[in-house]
Write an enzyme that holds these catalytic residues in place. Sequence first.
Site, PDB file in Angstrom:
ATOM      1  N   ASP A  93      -4.540 -15.676  -8.066  1.00 64.03           N
ATOM      2  CA  ASP A  93      -4.622 -14.229  -7.898  1.00 64.03           C
ATOM      3  C   ASP A  93      -5.687 -13.692  -8.876  1.00 64.03           C
ATOM      4  O   ASP A  93      -5.642 -14.002 -10.073  1.00 64.03           O
ATOM      5  CB  ASP A  93      -3.236 -13.646  -8.236  1.00 64.03           C
ATOM      6  CG  ASP A  93      -3.048 -12.230  -7.760  1.00 64.03           C
ATOM      7  OD1 ASP A  93      -3.849 -11.764  -6.936  1.00 64.03           O
ATOM      8  OD2 ASP A  93      -2.068 -11.598  -8.210  1.00 64.03           O
ATOM      9  N   HIS A  94      -6.615 -12.901  -8.382  1.00 62.92           N
ATOM     10  CA  HIS A  94      -7.642 -12.286  -9.238  1.00 62.92           C
ATOM     11  C   HIS A  94      -8.411 -13.270 -10.115  1.00 62.92           C
ATOM     12  O   HIS A  94      -8.470 -13.099 -11.340  1.00 62.92           O
ATOM     13  CB  HIS A  94      -7.051 -11.182 -10.120  1.00 62.92           C
ATOM     14  CG  HIS A  94      -6.606  -9.993  -9.347  1.00 62.92           C
ATOM     15  ND1 HIS A  94      -7.488  -9.095  -8.788  1.00 62.92           N
ATOM     16  CD2 HIS A  94      -5.366  -9.577  -8.983  1.00 62.92           C
ATOM     17  CE1 HIS A  94      -6.799  -8.163  -8.134  1.00 62.92           C
ATOM     18  NE2 HIS A  94      -5.512  -8.441  -8.230  1.00 62.92           N
ATOM     19  N   HIS A 191      -1.954  -1.358  -8.364  1.00 59.95           N
ATOM     20  CA  HIS A 191      -1.197  -2.361  -9.140  1.00 59.95           C
ATOM     21  C   HIS A 191      -0.139  -1.718 -10.042  1.00 59.95           C
ATOM     22  O   HIS A 191      -0.310  -0.594 -10.494  1.00 59.95           O
ATOM     23  CB  HIS A 191      -2.155  -3.170 -10.018  1.00 59.95           C
ATOM     24  CG  HIS A 191      -3.031  -4.111  -9.240  1.00 59.95           C
ATOM     25  ND1 HIS A 191      -4.386  -4.120  -9.344  1.00 59.95           N
ATOM     26  CD2 HIS A 191      -2.720  -5.073  -8.326  1.00 59.95           C
ATOM     27  CE1 HIS A 191      -4.893  -5.060  -8.542  1.00 59.95           C
ATOM     28  NE2 HIS A 191      -3.905  -5.644  -7.914  1.00 59.95           N
ATOM     29  N   GLY A 192       0.924  -2.458 -10.308  1.00 63.53           N
ATOM     30  CA  GLY A 192       1.904  -2.024 -11.310  1.00 63.53           C
ATOM     31  C   GLY A 192       3.030  -1.184 -10.741  1.00 63.53           C
ATOM     32  O   GLY A 192       3.169  -1.034  -9.524  1.00 63.53           O
ATOM     33  N   HIS A 234      -3.384  -5.763  -1.873  1.00 63.44           N
ATOM     34  CA  HIS A 234      -2.816  -5.986  -3.212  1.00 63.44           C
ATOM     35  C   HIS A 234      -1.924  -4.802  -3.572  1.00 63.44           C
ATOM     36  O   HIS A 234      -1.907  -3.801  -2.864  1.00 63.44           O
ATOM     37  CB  HIS A 234      -3.953  -6.099  -4.234  1.00 63.44           C
ATOM     38  CG  HIS A 234      -4.619  -7.433  -4.233  1.00 63.44           C
ATOM     39  ND1 HIS A 234      -4.609  -8.264  -5.309  1.00 63.44           N
ATOM     40  CD2 HIS A 234      -5.287  -8.089  -3.248  1.00 63.44           C
ATOM     41  CE1 HIS A 234      -5.261  -9.380  -5.007  1.00 63.44           C
ATOM     42  NE2 HIS A 234      -5.686  -9.298  -3.762  1.00 63.44           N
ATOM     43  N   SER A 237       3.934  -3.321  -3.984  1.00 68.24           N
ATOM     44  CA  SER A 237       5.365  -3.197  -4.282  1.00 68.24           C
ATOM     45  C   SER A 237       5.829  -1.804  -3.892  1.00 68.24           C
ATOM     46  O   SER A 237       5.041  -0.858  -3.887  1.00 68.24           O
ATOM     47  CB  SER A 237       5.620  -3.426  -5.779  1.00 68.24           C
ATOM     48  OG  SER A 237       5.633  -4.813  -6.053  1.00 68.24           O
ATOM     49  N   ILE A 278       3.148  -8.866  -3.560  1.00 67.64           N
ATOM     50  CA  ILE A 278       4.282  -8.169  -4.158  1.00 67.64           C
ATOM     51  C   ILE A 278       4.651  -8.851  -5.471  1.00 67.64           C
ATOM     52  O   ILE A 278       4.999 -10.026  -5.485  1.00 67.64           O
ATOM     53  CB  ILE A 278       5.489  -8.167  -3.187  1.00 67.64           C
ATOM     54  CG1 ILE A 278       5.120  -7.386  -1.918  1.00 67.64           C
ATOM     55  CG2 ILE A 278       6.730  -7.569  -3.862  1.00 67.64           C
ATOM     56  CD1 ILE A 278       6.145  -7.454  -0.810  1.00 67.64           C
TER      57      ILE A 278
HETATM   58 ZN   LIG Z   1      -3.938  -7.663  -7.186  1.00 68.98          ZN
END
Ligand SMILES: [Zn+2]
Length: 332
Positions: A93-94, A191-192, A234, A237, A278
Amino acid sequence: MTSYTELGLVNTKELFKKAVSGGYAIPAYNFNNMEQLQSIIQACVETKSPVILQVSNGARKYANQNILKNMAKGATEYAHELGYDIPVVLHLDHGSSFELCKDCIESGFSSVMIDGSHLPYDENVALTKKVCEFAHSQKDYVTVEGELGQLAGVEDDVSSEHSHYTQPSEVVDFVSKTKVDSLAISIGTSHGRMKFKPDQCTKTPDGILIPPPLRFDILEEIEKKLPGFPIVLHGSSSVPIEYVHMIEKYGGKLSDSVGIPEEQLRKAAKSAVCKINIDSDGRLAMTAIMRKVLVEKPEEFDPRNILGPARDELKKLYAHKNQNVLGSAGQA
Ligand SMILES: [Zn+2]
């Protein structure tokens, strides 16, 4: 040098082809410890879903690359032992550099992401192309995910204050020049656990923050320009409010948490979006249960009795995602 086939893994090529035509998305769940991995495999075997095990560079530093590689091998054997051989991908990832991607490919990853989205366009093209040339020339073809556009938010060592939507005018040129196998785009995910600032959201009467909707218009434009091409989301969540409340009830503090509503992800999964990442939801589920156990059973000091229930909750969450959000259940 280890090829992913020795670990029992597959790349994303066939999985994405089926997911795009079948109108569902493959779950990409991040992991960095044994309990997370067990719950991912349990949930995906139970729901008969293919799965992408995702490792960030931070997770790789945390868990050790050799341990992670062998955990991935253990995961495929565990699925077999549970009675159903689901396709399992090990994905970086990344990836931030060619060297990191190369290192992962040589240690058994079947798929890597090279994230040059923060670079000027031409540099992103050059870097992504270089990784693709290396990955695709392996004895066993390793698939590569590139990214155009930038997500806001924080994820391990990746952070950006503002989001920049993907420019549909760039996608055809990027894909044809780099030969990437899939493309991560920015259409409003983040993200987050604090995906949006409260002033970007509307509020329900019980105080739940509702984020601005995803930019499905941009997604549609990209789909028109790249028919059938695998698209990745991406930062997807949903940040379930029950977990946030449970964490706060048992002493945590997670103000202004807001995620992407599951209906919107379900809608995206039916399009060319074939991989949905997720991570935060899993973190929230584990933390909620660990806090609950620690508060309700102050005499407990066996980590198995703290992590075990957290693992069970995580499995439930992932099975729910596969069945009700991504639509990947029954597709393995
Ligand atoms: Zn990501």
